[in-house]
Design an enzyme around this catalytic site. Sequence first.
Site, short mmCIF file in Angstrom:
data_model
loop_
_atom_site.label_atom_id
_atom_site.label_comp_id
_atom_site.label_asym_id
_atom_site.label_seq_id
_atom_site.Cartn_x
_atom_site.Cartn_y
_atom_site.Cartn_z
N HIS A 72 6.56 62.03 35.32
CA HIS A 72 6.36 62.19 36.68
C HIS A 72 7.08 61.68 37.46
O HIS A 72 7.65 60.60 37.33
CB HIS A 72 4.71 61.64 36.81
CG HIS A 72 3.52 62.40 36.37
ND1 HIS A 72 2.10 62.32 36.87
CD2 HIS A 72 3.73 63.45 35.72
CE1 HIS A 72 1.63 63.02 36.27
NE2 HIS A 72 2.36 63.84 35.62
N PRO A 292 -6.21 47.19 36.86
CA PRO A 292 -5.50 48.25 36.53
C PRO A 292 -4.66 48.83 37.62
O PRO A 292 -3.89 49.89 37.19
CB PRO A 292 -6.61 49.15 36.00
CG PRO A 292 -7.82 48.69 36.52
CD PRO A 292 -7.75 47.25 36.91
C1 PHB Z 1 -5.01 55.58 33.70
O1 PHB Z 1 -4.43 56.97 33.43
O2 PHB Z 1 -5.83 55.18 32.82
C2 PHB Z 1 -4.43 54.86 34.73
C3 PHB Z 1 -3.43 55.31 35.52
C4 PHB Z 1 -3.00 54.65 36.52
C5 PHB Z 1 -3.36 53.38 36.70
C6 PHB Z 1 -4.57 52.94 36.15
C7 PHB Z 1 -4.95 53.74 35.25
O3 PHB Z 1 -3.17 52.63 37.92
#
Ligand code: PHB
Length: 389
Positions: A72, A292
């Site tokens: 990406h 996350p």
């Molecule tokens: C995921 O695809 O699980 C994911 C992607 C981006 C993030 C957190 C999790 O910032």
Amino acid sequence: MRTQVAIIGAGPAGLLLSHLLAAGGVDSVVVETRSEEYVAARIRAGILEHSSVELLESAGLGTRLRAEGDEHRGIYLQWPHERHHLDFVDLTGRSVWVYGQTEVQKDLIAARKAAGQEIHYEVSDVVLNEVESERPYVTFTDKSGNKQRLDASVIAGCDGSFGPSRAAVPAAQTYERVYPYSWFGILADVAPSTDELIYAWHPDGFALHSMRSATVSRLYLQVPNGTDPQSWSDDQIWDALATRLGHGQDGWKLNPGKITDRSVLPMRSYVQTPMRHGNLFLAGDAAHIVPPTGAKGLNLAIADVALLSKALIARVKENDPRLADGYSDAAQRRVWRCTHFSWWMTTMLHTSGDPFDAELQLSQLRWVASSQAGATGLAENYAGLPISY
Ligand code: PHB
Ligand code: APR
């Protein structure tokens, strides 16, 4: 049993460490409380930074990533009535790859198996002993119920946030921030409705559209802490995602599909320092946790292990302690950069219900999306700084 490096934990940090050590001619034995099947199936984050991809590739772990992963150029940032693309390649010359941690884990297990790596799964009663001495050892009960003792020159604590290693560093300094919201994550059998990830600010709360493949989508919703994932119907989930991700905005549509997994993840920042005590070295989630938003957890674990493997090879093979002595400080510099970035992304995108906060967030989002300097700052951190940063 005797080995050069006793590794506690067979997550990405532990297995990648065993792989890089082996490439440098250093033996290790890995002990893991869970089963191989459990470790290989855990669903985690899905974005690899530029440097993580380079490292995995140089370690011979890039074949499936290149074939099945998806490169990406950037992400979309959005809020009601606006969606902006940030092109990391244009801004920084670096891209990211969508490739699930589950896949990285499977590749690591396959590579270590092929190399004959000794991994003890389903162990219990793991105890770290005499880490301050030149003869540290790990005791545990193996899968068959036999007591074992593993002697080593060094112990690597790669046992995540619940393992015993972090507590084996006495008088460590810890820093923590618990956020007042969680992520409700779903995995769905439906083609992603977007070519690149969408990070959406919305008055109802943050939403993220991510993906795992051309046929599997991964989506998240900000929810209150303590939310029971079973308390939402499938329709409620898709309706909330559609609203927050801007279904109908400029003709964009969110395609719903069969939900195959759902879970609620609490969000917290945690850093422990130092990452070394005597002959115990910590790497990955054992030393730090990030929320996350921005997908730094796995990348930070990979960066720690890149530094630690070099340090341990020099220490064990050449008796040169310099990199090992500098490991904690070198790793912490990047840990704090990622801790700040993850905190910043989190606090910029999650709603608190306070109208003043909301206006500050929108102002910051507009600035990031419209200013070259703002966009480059986000891009540089997201696509990732060099391992040696
Ligand atoms: C995921 O695809 O699980 C994911 C992607 C981006 C993030 C957190 C999790 O910032
Ligand atoms: N003895 C042996 N192994 C243990 C013990 C123990 N007492 N306690 C925990 N473990 C194992 C866990 O079962 C797990 O498999 O240690 C492993 C730690 O792996 P991860 O939690 O995946 O942590 P890490 O390898 O540091 O990877 C970091 O994982 O949690 C995500 O967001 C995080 O993406 C990041 C990545």
